[in-house]
Write an enzyme that holds these catalytic residues in place. Structure first.
Site, PDB file in Angstrom:
ATOM      1  N   HIS A  79      -2.740   3.268  -2.467  1.00  0.00           N
ATOM      2  CA  HIS A  79      -2.572   2.256  -1.426  1.00  0.00           C
ATOM      3  C   HIS A  79      -1.960   2.898  -0.183  1.00  0.00           C
ATOM      4  O   HIS A  79      -1.189   3.852  -0.285  1.00  0.00           O
ATOM      5  CB  HIS A  79      -1.748   1.064  -1.922  1.00  0.00           C
ATOM      6  CG  HIS A  79      -0.360   1.383  -2.387  1.00  0.00           C
ATOM      7  ND1 HIS A  79       0.704   1.541  -1.535  1.00  0.00           N
ATOM      8  CD2 HIS A  79       0.139   1.558  -3.643  1.00  0.00           C
ATOM      9  CE1 HIS A  79       1.804   1.789  -2.229  1.00  0.00           C
ATOM     10  NE2 HIS A  79       1.483   1.813  -3.515  1.00  0.00           N
ATOM     11  N   ASP A  81      -0.267   1.192   2.213  1.00  0.00           N
ATOM     12  CA  ASP A  81       0.895   0.482   2.759  1.00  0.00           C
ATOM     13  C   ASP A  81       2.185   0.921   2.073  1.00  0.00           C
ATOM     14  O   ASP A  81       2.162   1.534   1.004  1.00  0.00           O
ATOM     15  CB  ASP A  81       0.705  -1.033   2.604  1.00  0.00           C
ATOM     16  CG  ASP A  81       0.499  -1.452   1.142  1.00  0.00           C
ATOM     17  OD1 ASP A  81      -0.197  -0.722   0.405  1.00  0.00           O
ATOM     18  OD2 ASP A  81       1.053  -2.489   0.743  1.00  0.00           O
ATOM     19  N   ASP A 111       5.543   6.800  -2.826  1.00  0.00           N
ATOM     20  CA  ASP A 111       4.842   5.508  -3.053  1.00  0.00           C
ATOM     21  C   ASP A 111       4.129   5.061  -1.783  1.00  0.00           C
ATOM     22  O   ASP A 111       4.602   4.201  -1.081  1.00  0.00           O
ATOM     23  CB  ASP A 111       5.867   4.470  -3.518  1.00  0.00           C
ATOM     24  CG  ASP A 111       5.218   3.185  -3.980  1.00  0.00           C
ATOM     25  OD1 ASP A 111       4.006   3.192  -4.234  1.00  0.00           O
ATOM     26  OD2 ASP A 111       5.905   2.162  -4.066  1.00  0.00           O
ATOM     27  N   GLU A 143      -1.207  -3.365  -1.048  1.00  0.00           N
ATOM     28  CA  GLU A 143      -0.869  -3.366  -2.471  1.00  0.00           C
ATOM     29  C   GLU A 143       0.538  -3.913  -2.690  1.00  0.00           C
ATOM     30  O   GLU A 143       0.807  -4.621  -3.655  1.00  0.00           O
ATOM     31  CB  GLU A 143      -0.967  -1.936  -3.037  1.00  0.00           C
ATOM     32  CG  GLU A 143      -0.853  -1.857  -4.556  1.00  0.00           C
ATOM     33  CD  GLU A 143       0.568  -1.699  -5.075  1.00  0.00           C
ATOM     34  OE1 GLU A 143       0.783  -1.881  -6.285  1.00  0.00           O
ATOM     35  OE2 GLU A 143       1.494  -1.421  -4.277  1.00  0.00           O
ATOM     36  N   GLU A 144       1.442  -3.571  -1.778  1.00  0.00           N
ATOM     37  CA  GLU A 144       2.850  -3.922  -1.973  1.00  0.00           C
ATOM     38  C   GLU A 144       3.137  -5.402  -1.757  1.00  0.00           C
ATOM     39  O   GLU A 144       4.180  -5.896  -2.155  1.00  0.00           O
ATOM     40  CB  GLU A 144       3.741  -3.091  -1.033  1.00  0.00           C
ATOM     41  CG  GLU A 144       3.669  -1.583  -1.255  1.00  0.00           C
ATOM     42  CD  GLU A 144       4.386  -1.146  -2.530  1.00  0.00           C
ATOM     43  OE1 GLU A 144       4.846  -2.010  -3.302  1.00  0.00           O
ATOM     44  OE2 GLU A 144       4.481   0.068  -2.752  1.00  0.00           O
ATOM     45  N   GLU A 168      -0.113   6.261  -8.343  1.00  0.00           N
ATOM     46  CA  GLU A 168       1.234   5.691  -8.192  1.00  0.00           C
ATOM     47  C   GLU A 168       2.250   6.623  -8.849  1.00  0.00           C
ATOM     48  O   GLU A 168       1.929   7.325  -9.809  1.00  0.00           O
ATOM     49  CB  GLU A 168       1.304   4.318  -8.886  1.00  0.00           C
ATOM     50  CG  GLU A 168       0.503   3.230  -8.229  1.00  0.00           C
ATOM     51  CD  GLU A 168       1.246   2.546  -7.080  1.00  0.00           C
ATOM     52  OE1 GLU A 168       2.324   3.015  -6.669  1.00  0.00           O
ATOM     53  OE2 GLU A 168       0.709   1.540  -6.586  1.00  0.00           O
ATOM     54  N   HIS A 355      10.521   2.193  -3.290  1.00  0.00           N
ATOM     55  CA  HIS A 355      11.181   0.965  -2.815  1.00  0.00           C
ATOM     56  C   HIS A 355      12.681   1.160  -2.653  1.00  0.00           C
ATOM     57  O   HIS A 355      13.451   0.212  -2.743  1.00  0.00           O
ATOM     58  CB  HIS A 355      10.914  -0.214  -3.764  1.00  0.00           C
ATOM     59  CG  HIS A 355       9.458  -0.490  -4.019  1.00  0.00           C
ATOM     60  ND1 HIS A 355       8.992  -1.653  -4.558  1.00  0.00           N
ATOM     61  CD2 HIS A 355       8.350   0.255  -3.788  1.00  0.00           C
ATOM     62  CE1 HIS A 355       7.671  -1.614  -4.671  1.00  0.00           C
ATOM     63  NE2 HIS A 355       7.260  -0.440  -4.203  1.00  0.00           N
TER      64      HIS A 355
HETATM   65 ZN   LIG Z   1       2.966   1.887  -5.009  1.00  0.00          ZN
END
Ligand SMILES: [Zn+2]
Length: 388
Positions: A79, A81, A111, A143-144, A168, A355
């Protein structure tokens, strides 16, 4: 062909291009910059690039870059984003890649913008003009936040390959399954009134008590009826996350809302679970004289499961020398599986750093990941069909 920038250069540019996706509008950004970088690099390596705006979000894009032809082949997916960042809690600028203590810091380093840089750096030296099966690089949007990029791909039914890897951050461990996620809200509407006389209203908090009892019974039944020893928490879970209702002790509560999540095991259907819950509510409405509504806060993510006998899982177990496992977070895996690919999740960097402020990818993750990517391309795209 134009030369690709160095791995660090590519990662620097990807991280410098902000692409936050978030359900809160003030954070949400387009991923156009990242898509354009990937498109230019992949085109320079002879890939056919298709950039597709999402149906309802013209500023968000998926990219499908294809090289080679055939009915099999391999998708390397990520992803584009990132999540928002905690201002003030980063030791360096989140959008400036910085190397410290054998780690590459930046928002999206693990990520998962770093994954794309590693893929590109790996394929530059491979004989991609000799592909027997297609190699496809997939870059998705959102995706997030909503997984709307992956959902759009399922709708468009554009992607065709036999196997897929999602990069991931799993600390290079192959992942074949995860639970689904649903986030739901139950709203109870009664009637407010002066508390001195219960007959002046209809208490939504009292009715919510019944709703919660019913949900807790359902939760017990799920735990009793479903187990999967492959997960650390080996049963489906339901968590009451927040509740809001009422405004004053001397007022009958007219309205109450409960939000909860439900994480189903592979093999369970989110739709059936929703239907089960919905079917238990009319009884409480009738008993309490309230109105009860059940709504999803976000579109659900199905559980993900690829049989461990799949050739791509076997290949990754042998390339990493690690048995495939399960994880406690959700990915785009179920959507890729739905499109007919046998999908696994395996990538550099740790979910512990994702995150988080000061997100990083450790340098020692790069070479082993390149070995996996190279091995998979050799096995599924360069060798002849029969050997698959
Ligand atoms: Zn991710």
């Amino acid at each position: 062909m134009t030369a690709l920038p160095s791995l660090i250069d590519m990662m620097t540019q990807l991280i410098a291009s902000p692409s936050i996706s978030c359900s809160q509008a003030h954070w949400d950004q387009s991923n156009k910059g990242v898509i354009e970088l990937l498109e230019s690099w992949l085109s320079s390596q002879g890939f056919q690039c298709e950039v597709m705006p999402l149906p309802d979000q013209p500023n968000k894009f998926n990219l499908i870059a294809t090289k080679g032809q055939g009915s099999g082949g391999l998708v390397l997916s990520g992803h584009t984003d990132t999540v928002p960042y905690d201002e003030g809690r980063w030791q360096s600028d989140p959008f400036t890649l910085q190397e410290r203590n054998q780690k590459l810091y930046g928002l999206g380093s693990c990520d998962m913008k770093g994954f794309f840089a590693i893929v590109l750096d790996t394929i530059r030296d491979m004989p991609l003009d000799e592909l027997n099966e297609p190699l496809i690089i997939l870059a998705t949007a959102d995706e997030e936040s909503s997984m709307s990029g992956a959902r759009a791909l399922v709708q468009q039914n554009k992607l065709n390959a036999r196997y897929a890897l999602i990069g991931e951050p799993t600390s290079l461990t192959p992942i074949y399954a995860h639970k689904g996620i649903m986030m739901e809200r139950i709203q109870v509407t009664g009637q407010a009134g002066h508390s001195s006389n219960p007959a002046l209203g209809n208490n939504a908090l009292d009715a919510m008590h019944d709703v919660m009892s019913e949900l807790m019974t359902f939760r017990q039944e799920l735990k009793r009826d479903y187990q999967d020893a492959n997960f650390i928490i080996d049963y489906p879970t339901m968590n009451f996350g927040c509740i809001h209702g009422g405004d004053n002790p001397n007022r009958i509560c007219g309205r109450c809302e409960l939000e909860f999540d439900l994480r189903a095991l592979p093999g369970m259907s989110n739709q059936s679970l929703m239907a089960e819950i919905a079917q238990r509510l009319p009884r409480i409405e009738e008993k309490t004289g309230t109105q009860i509504q059940l709504n999803s806060l976000f579109p659900d993510v199905p559980s993900f499961y690829t049989p461990v006998e799949s050739a791509i899982i076997k290949a990754c177990e042998s390339l990493t020398e690690r048995p495939a496992e399960t994880v406690a977070f959700a990915t785009e895996g179920p959507f890729l599986n739905k499109m007919g690919m046998e999908t696994l999740v395996l990538g550099p960097g740790s979910i512990d750093q994702a995150h988080q402020p000061n997100e990083f990818m450790a340098l020692d993750q790069i070479q082993p990941m390149q070995k996996v990517i190279r091995g998979l391309i050799e096995r599924f795209c360069l060798q002849s069909n029969e050997s698959n």
